[in-house]
Write a protein that holds these residues in place. Sequence first.
Motif, PDB file in Angstrom:
ATOM      1  N   LEU A   1       0.847  -1.179   0.000  1.00 43.65           N
ATOM      2  CA  LEU A   1       0.000   0.000   0.000  1.00 43.65           C
ATOM      3  C   LEU A   1       0.884   1.231   0.000  1.00 43.65           C
ATOM      4  O   LEU A   1       1.967   1.223   0.604  1.00 43.65           O
ATOM      5  N   LYS A   2       0.431   2.280  -0.668  1.00 41.82           N
ATOM      6  CA  LYS A   2       1.182   3.524  -0.667  1.00 41.82           C
ATOM      7  C   LYS A   2       0.307   4.640  -0.114  1.00 41.82           C
ATOM      8  O   LYS A   2      -0.876   4.748  -0.449  1.00 41.82           O
ATOM      9  N   GLY A   3       0.906   5.436   0.740  1.00 39.33           N
ATOM     10  CA  GLY A   3       0.234   6.601   1.282  1.00 39.33           C
ATOM     11  C   GLY A   3       0.981   7.858   0.875  1.00 39.33           C
ATOM     12  O   GLY A   3       2.186   7.976   1.127  1.00 39.33           O
ATOM     13  N   TYR A   4       0.294   8.766   0.226  1.00 39.93           N
ATOM     14  CA  TYR A   4       0.900  10.028  -0.236  1.00 39.93           C
ATOM     15  C   TYR A   4       0.426  11.140   0.691  1.00 39.93           C
ATOM     16  O   TYR A   4      -0.782  11.404   0.798  1.00 39.93           O
ATOM     17  N   ILE A   5       1.369  11.795   1.336  1.00 41.57           N
ATOM     18  CA  ILE A   5       1.071  12.777   2.379  1.00 41.57           C
ATOM     19  C   ILE A   5       1.408  14.177   1.885  1.00 41.57           C
ATOM     20  O   ILE A   5       2.475  14.392   1.290  1.00 41.57           O
ATOM     21  N   GLU A   6       0.511  15.114   2.153  1.00 47.83           N
ATOM     22  CA  GLU A   6       0.832  16.522   1.949  1.00 47.83           C
ATOM     23  C   GLU A   6       0.334  17.313   3.158  1.00 47.83           C
ATOM     24  O   GLU A   6      -0.785  17.121   3.627  1.00 47.83           O
ATOM     25  N   VAL A   7       1.205  18.195   3.650  1.00 43.55           N
ATOM     26  CA  VAL A   7       0.866  19.092   4.750  1.00 43.55           C
ATOM     27  C   VAL A   7       1.067  20.518   4.258  1.00 43.55           C
ATOM     28  O   VAL A   7       2.099  20.831   3.650  1.00 43.55           O
ATOM     29  N   ARG A   8       0.102  21.371   4.520  1.00 43.47           N
ATOM     30  CA  ARG A   8       0.230  22.794   4.206  1.00 43.47           C
ATOM     31  C   ARG A   8       0.080  23.595   5.483  1.00 43.47           C
ATOM     32  O   ARG A   8      -0.898  23.421   6.227  1.00 43.47           O
ATOM     33  N   CYS A   9       1.065  24.483   5.730  1.00 44.23           N
ATOM     34  CA  CYS A   9       1.021  25.329   6.915  1.00 44.23           C
ATOM     35  C   CYS A   9       1.186  26.790   6.523  1.00 44.23           C
ATOM     36  O   CYS A   9       2.047  27.127   5.697  1.00 44.23           O
ATOM     37  N   ALA A  10       0.372  27.642   7.114  1.00 43.69           N
ATOM     38  CA  ALA A  10       0.461  29.076   6.861  1.00 43.69           C
ATOM     39  C   ALA A  10       1.353  29.724   7.917  1.00 43.69           C
ATOM     40  O   ALA A  10       1.640  29.143   8.960  1.00 43.69           O
ATOM     41  N   GLY A  11       1.784  30.975   7.606  1.00 42.39           N
ATOM     42  CA  GLY A  11       2.566  31.727   8.586  1.00 42.39           C
ATOM     43  C   GLY A  11       3.989  31.953   8.154  1.00 42.39           C
ATOM     44  O   GLY A  11       4.376  31.679   7.006  1.00 42.39           O
ATOM     45  N   GLU A  12       4.813  32.473   9.062  1.00 40.07           N
ATOM     46  CA  GLU A  12       6.223  32.700   8.789  1.00 40.07           C
ATOM     47  C   GLU A  12       6.904  31.387   8.404  1.00 40.07           C
ATOM     48  O   GLU A  12       6.581  30.319   8.945  1.00 40.07           O
ATOM     49  N   LEU A  13       7.885  31.492   7.507  1.00 35.73           N
ATOM     50  CA  LEU A  13       8.440  30.276   6.904  1.00 35.73           C
ATOM     51  C   LEU A  13       9.045  29.321   7.921  1.00 35.73           C
ATOM     52  O   LEU A  13       8.761  28.123   7.902  1.00 35.73           O
ATOM     53  N   ALA A  14       9.922  29.803   8.782  1.00 37.78           N
ATOM     54  CA  ALA A  14      10.641  28.902   9.689  1.00 37.78           C
ATOM     55  C   ALA A  14       9.690  28.134  10.602  1.00 37.78           C
ATOM     56  O   ALA A  14       9.743  26.891  10.664  1.00 37.78           O
ATOM     57  N   PRO A  15       8.820  28.817  11.343  1.00 39.06           N
ATOM     58  CA  PRO A  15       7.905  28.033  12.194  1.00 39.06           C
ATOM     59  C   PRO A  15       6.912  27.196  11.397  1.00 39.06           C
ATOM     60  O   PRO A  15       6.535  26.094  11.828  1.00 39.06           O
ATOM     61  N   ALA A  16       6.493  27.686  10.230  1.00 38.26           N
ATOM     62  CA  ALA A  16       5.562  26.902   9.416  1.00 38.26           C
ATOM     63  C   ALA A  16       6.229  25.625   8.928  1.00 38.26           C
ATOM     64  O   ALA A  16       5.603  24.552   8.918  1.00 38.26           O
ATOM     65  N   ARG A  17       7.477  25.721   8.513  1.00 40.12           N
ATOM     66  CA  ARG A  17       8.184  24.517   8.063  1.00 40.12           C
ATOM     67  C   ARG A  17       8.414  23.547   9.208  1.00 40.12           C
ATOM     68  O   ARG A  17       8.307  22.322   9.025  1.00 40.12           O
ATOM     69  N   ALA A  18       8.726  24.055  10.377  1.00 39.40           N
ATOM     70  CA  ALA A  18       8.918  23.171  11.527  1.00 39.40           C
ATOM     71  C   ALA A  18       7.616  22.457  11.875  1.00 39.40           C
ATOM     72  O   ALA A  18       7.607  21.247  12.147  1.00 39.40           O
ATOM     73  N   ARG A  19       6.511  23.201  11.857  1.00 39.80           N
ATOM     74  CA  ARG A  19       5.213  22.588  12.163  1.00 39.80           C
ATOM     75  C   ARG A  19       4.831  21.569  11.108  1.00 39.80           C
ATOM     76  O   ARG A  19       4.350  20.466  11.421  1.00 39.80           O
ATOM     77  N   ALA A  20       5.066  21.886   9.824  1.00 35.89           N
ATOM     78  CA  ALA A  20       4.732  20.955   8.748  1.00 35.89           C
ATOM     79  C   ALA A  20       5.535  19.667   8.868  1.00 35.89           C
ATOM     80  O   ALA A  20       5.008  18.568   8.650  1.00 35.89           O
ATOM     81  N   ALA A  21       6.824  19.794   9.213  1.00 40.42           N
ATOM     82  CA  ALA A  21       7.660  18.598   9.349  1.00 40.42           C
ATOM     83  C   ALA A  21       7.154  17.708  10.481  1.00 40.42           C
ATOM     84  O   ALA A  21       7.131  16.469  10.360  1.00 40.42           O
ATOM     85  N   THR A  22       6.745  18.327  11.589  1.00 36.97           N
ATOM     86  CA  THR A  22       6.238  17.550  12.722  1.00 36.97           C
ATOM     87  C   THR A  22       4.943  16.827  12.356  1.00 36.97           C
ATOM     88  O   THR A  22       4.777  15.631  12.625  1.00 36.97           O
ATOM     89  N   VAL A  23       4.028  17.554  11.729  1.00 34.91           N
ATOM     90  CA  VAL A  23       2.753  16.941  11.350  1.00 34.91           C
ATOM     91  C   VAL A  23       2.974  15.834  10.320  1.00 34.91           C
ATOM     92  O   VAL A  23       2.346  14.762  10.386  1.00 34.91           O
ATOM     93  N   GLN A  24       3.883  16.064   9.366  1.00 29.85           N
ATOM     94  CA  GLN A  24       4.160  15.055   8.352  1.00 29.85           C
ATOM     95  C   GLN A  24       4.677  13.777   8.988  1.00 29.85           C
ATOM     96  O   GLN A  24       4.262  12.668   8.610  1.00 29.85           O
TER      97      GLN A  24
END
Length: 534
Positions: free
Chosen positions: A500-523
């Motif tokens: 089985l394959k699962g394709y994940i996408e996370v989108r986060c709004a806001g300032e880049l650094a904290p948004a990227r950190a939050r997206a990585a955690t959720v991913q």
Amino acid sequence: MISPATRTAVQEWLAHDPDPQSAAELADCSDDDLEDRFARPLTFGTAGLRGPLRAGPNGMNLAVVLRTTWAVAQVLKDRSLGGSPVVVGYDARHRSAEFGHATAEVFAAQGFSVTLIPTAVPTPAVAFAVRHTGAAAGVQITASHNPPSDNGYKVYFTGGMQIVPPTDRDIENAIAAAPHADEIARTPVAASGTELLRAYTERAAAVRRTAGTARIALTPMHGVGGEFALDTLALAGFDDVHVVGSQFAPDPDFPTVSFPNPEEPGAVDALLELAAGVGAEIAVALDPDADRCAVGVPTPSGWRMLTGDETGWLLGDYILSSCDPATAVVASTVVSSRMLASIAARYGARHVETLTGFKWLARADEGLDATLVYAYEEAIGHCVDPAAVRDKDGISAAVLACDLVVALRRQGRTVPDLLDDLARRHGVHTTTAVTRRVDSPDAAAAIMARLRAAPPARLAGYPVSVEDLQPRTDALVFGGGDEDTSIRVVMRPSGTEPKLKGYIEVRCAGELAPARARAATVQAELADALRGLG
């Protein structure tokens, strides 16, 4: 113990197989191996027939190629296309040239006007040739980035587009009714000149929008793209190209990589080492039949390869920035990132989401009063000139990616700068895929059935709803989130392997650094959740 039905099937196969090596090969097979080889024929999947080079109906071999070509010819005749032009090409894999010539000979004996390309070529060159000449069909012998033990048979019909249902089923039905392989007529065919290949490289070079050169590191991954890419880049004005010498010449054994796919871990290590050593501005990896293109760029923390989605955002934005959005269509697949849709909306262009595979992406503008200008799939497939090639094309994509680097340099900017700009405009998007191996295709189907019956209400702490894509395709789409974070997960079984394959996408709004950190955690949380689903 081999079954009586299989024993009969083996004996009949040997009585009519035109390849004298098949008898010795099958004589060495175990009973289990014979049962596997004769359990079912190869069938058309996402990109044609593909399978291991071996005797029997469930492998790629001369008999299968002959009977498949006879079947394609009958389907064309049934559609009143008998005698039409067809194009035949092949790559540099084991037996590709033999299979390509056999394909041309069967078409010729069936009364078709055959153009046999004179050398091993990239797959997009065949798609181009079919469209450029107005041929009724084309066949490319290739297994793209499969292991060296495999080969395949890819079919294009009118317009140079891959076949879709019901054409694939029609061909399979014709194969089942085909004569024995040794009874199929063959007429010798002389190879064509190189005019079509020159036309292809000239067209691929013409996707440039700027002038000036860039320092490029390139690997064709032991495939057929090396000389074609160098010629095309030179025509486009790029004269500072450095190649991975150990991977430049075609070699069907792919000796320097464990798996000939630029997305595989370690596959591009030599490329990135070369890029750093020569001070390149961009690194380009083509897969063995040069229909896929992976791009690497220098960053403040060192070289890294872009994901297929990141390259898709960049090229989609670049193309839309210089065309009439009112008449433009861009497309991506259901398992690709949603950012291209947001980019298209910003320009006022249309975005179409298709099922997985370029046979669907190539038709994204059907029925619309607008024209496809770009399509991509997350697996490093990019179609940057649909007017010429209605399939993924690694060589023209490489030209356009290098052109983008030049355009950005003129503005004092880099690819990471543009990715930051896109994230600011459209939100930080991160994508990844999770593969879950199971014991059998039946086990994968059982998990999908359980997910349909009792879908999760939450993933990674976020409430989600589910969309079932049946009957169009066997996939479930989970989506949800909150005002700052949105998540999307597509689950589907593999069409060729027990997984089985699962394709994940996370989108986060806001300032880049904290948004990227939050997206990585959720991913990461989503990836963990997918491994336990079902």
